[in-house]
Design an enzyme around this catalytic site. Structure first.
Site, PDB file in Angstrom:
ATOM      1  N   LYS A 115       1.124  -1.041  -0.302  1.00 35.87           N
ATOM      2  CA  LYS A 115       0.021  -0.085  -0.279  1.00 35.87           C
ATOM      3  C   LYS A 115       1.256   1.207  -0.255  1.00 35.87           C
ATOM      4  CE  LYS A 115      -3.785  -1.766   0.681  1.00 35.87           C
ATOM      5  NZ  LYS A 115      -4.280  -2.991   1.355  1.00 35.87           N
ATOM      6  N   GLU A 173      -9.887   5.604   2.894  1.00 34.23           N
ATOM      7  CA  GLU A 173     -10.367   5.054   3.806  1.00 34.23           C
ATOM      8  C   GLU A 173      -9.465   3.847   3.774  1.00 34.23           C
ATOM      9  OE1 GLU A 173      -9.923   4.737   0.385  1.00 34.23           O
ATOM     10  OE2 GLU A 173      -9.584   2.845  -0.237  1.00 34.23           O
ATOM     11  N   SER A 209       1.640  -9.967  -0.866  1.00 35.85           N
ATOM     12  CA  SER A 209       1.626  -8.496  -0.839  1.00 35.85           C
ATOM     13  C   SER A 209       1.725  -8.318   0.459  1.00 35.85           C
ATOM     14  CB  SER A 209       0.239  -8.239  -0.630  1.00 35.85           C
ATOM     15  OG  SER A 209      -0.640  -8.981  -0.321  1.00 35.85           O
TER      16      SER A 209
END
Ligand SMILES: *Cc1c(COP(=O)(O)O)cnc(C)c1O
Length: 404
Positions: free
Chosen positions: A95, A117, A384
């Site tokens: 991210k 969010e 990830s």
């Protein structure tokens, strides 16, 4: 139909074939156009690109290794498995690649307030981190249920100086958090930038987030050529909104020999409201700014979803994935909660790596597939994120207790 995806997608209106676009209230049209213009200018600005690659390297920890998983490969007895180690990035997931790109863009646009969010909390933590770095005010919207199951990340965001708003509407998860963030953005758009966390939403978000995440695939491609002197045969990534998967896949789309599999959350199985596998029970619809595959009832109402992993628990999927699914360029499958939990434990104990529950869905798929492949085949699994955030949730499910 062409087997090769068009890497020039989306078109100028933000469409990937029939998917994507910009379905927003009128008040958001101008800010989205402003964002689009500034984003495309920044892409051609060497100074911006240099600044971004400086922070990705010095602060985030890029490049991440492409690691040969020796014991997992031996145990499965088939294809040679490499892990793309996004779990080693600062804050623990991919991210931060996108959060860093977007905050530099927000600074460039003179914005002073950041909103985002978050589902699993990883995007919230990444956004709170880059906001702290550059001294911008930060508000994170998170569903009340997610706040509870990802409490560690709520504390991290608060320690980083962000305000965390617990959203109590509806199912109290990611969809409701996005609704609140969009409501905030409409109201405060003059000085606020919305750092959307996945390859979803109104144009230009899906293309912008993909381009900030394609560094995963660009690095993996180069690293595989260095290590094996050829391209991989198969790429595997989990698909929530779709950003880590499209980040890995995109630079390989024109390499027809490279197969790709996206793994959605199968939850308790493919029954209404028990999963979040949009390509297994979803249909075409519009949600939160874009047109894509959505889990909805016959009246177009959004269905409840379930996954053990908060980061995959979302009723819609990024429009580029819908397009790649239509083109049959990428295959989409799912892993159930049980298979993801088993993969989580297996990777921990065979490789010494505790994966995020999201990433464990991709690991589950390689566990199923590698034994059916040849020893000469090369697979890249996108790891990830790391699993620290999930430890408290997984422990009771696998029967672990503290020593008395
Ligand atoms: C958020 C998250 C995901 C899912 O989001 P995508 O946009 O589909 O990548 C997957 N893995 C981890 C570790 C995450 O934090």
């Amino acid at each position: 139909m062409s087997a090769v995806a068009d890497i020039n997608m989306p078109d100028v209106t933000g469409h990937f074939g029939p998917f994507g676009g910009r379905y927003v209230p009128e008040t958001l049209m101008h800010p989205l156009q402003e964002l689009e213009a500034e984003y495309f200018r920044s892409q051609h600005d060497p100074e911006f690109q240099q600044e971004l690659s400086y922070y990705l390297r010095e602060f985030c920890g890029r490049p991440t290794p492409l690691y040969f998983a020796e014991r997992l490969t031996r145990e499965l007895g088939g294809a040679k498995i490499y892990l793309k180690r996004e779990d080693l990035l600062h804050t623990g997931a991919h991210k931060i690649n996108n959060a860093m790109g977007q905050i530099l863009l927000a600074k460039r646009m003179g914005k002073t307030r950041i909103i985002a969010e978050t589902g699993a909390g990883q995007h919230g933590v990444a956004t709170a981190t880059v906001s702290a770095m550059f001294g911008l005010k930060c508000v994170i919207y998170m569903g009340a249920v997610d706040c509870e199951r990802q409490a560690l990340n709520v504390y991290r965001m608060k320690m980083l100086g962000a305000e965390v708003v617990s959203v109590k509407a509806g199912q109290q998860t990611l969809k409701e958090a996005v609704n609140e963030a969009m409501r905030d953005w409409v109201t405060n758009v003059r000085h606020t930038h919305y750092i959307l966390g996945t390859a979803y939403g109104a144009h230009p978000y899906p293309v912008m987030v993909r381009n900030f995440q394609r560094i995963i695939g660009d690095e993996a491609r180069r690293q595989m050529l260095e290590k094996e002197e050829r391209l991989p045969d198969l790429l595997i990534a989990c698909v929530g909104g779709g950003s880590n998967a499209i980040g890995l896949f995109y630079p390989f789309l024109n390499d027809t020999s490279v197969k790709m599999v996206g793994v959605e959350a199968g939850g308790l199985g493919i029954m209404p409201e028990q999963h979040a596998a949009r390509f297994h029970g979803g249909s075409l619809g519009v949600l939160q700014g874009t047109r894509s595959f959505i889990l909805q009832d016959t009246f177009g109402q959004i269905q409840l979803t379930h996954s053990v992993s908060a980061g995959l628990d979302y009723a819609a999927v990024g429009p580029e994935h819908a397009w790649l699914h239509d083109q049959k360029r990428v295959e989409y499958t799912y892993a159930t909660d049980d298979r993801a939990l088993a993969a989580f434990m297996k990777l921990a104990q065979l490789e010494g790596i505790i994966p995020a529950l999201e990433s464990a869905h991709a690991v589950a798929e390689v566990i199923a597939r590698a034994p059916t492949m040849s020893k000469d085949d090369l697979v890249i699994v996108n790891l990830s994120g790391r699993g620290d955030k999930d430890v408290a949730q997984v422990a009771p499910k696998v029967g672990l207790q503290l020593p008395k």
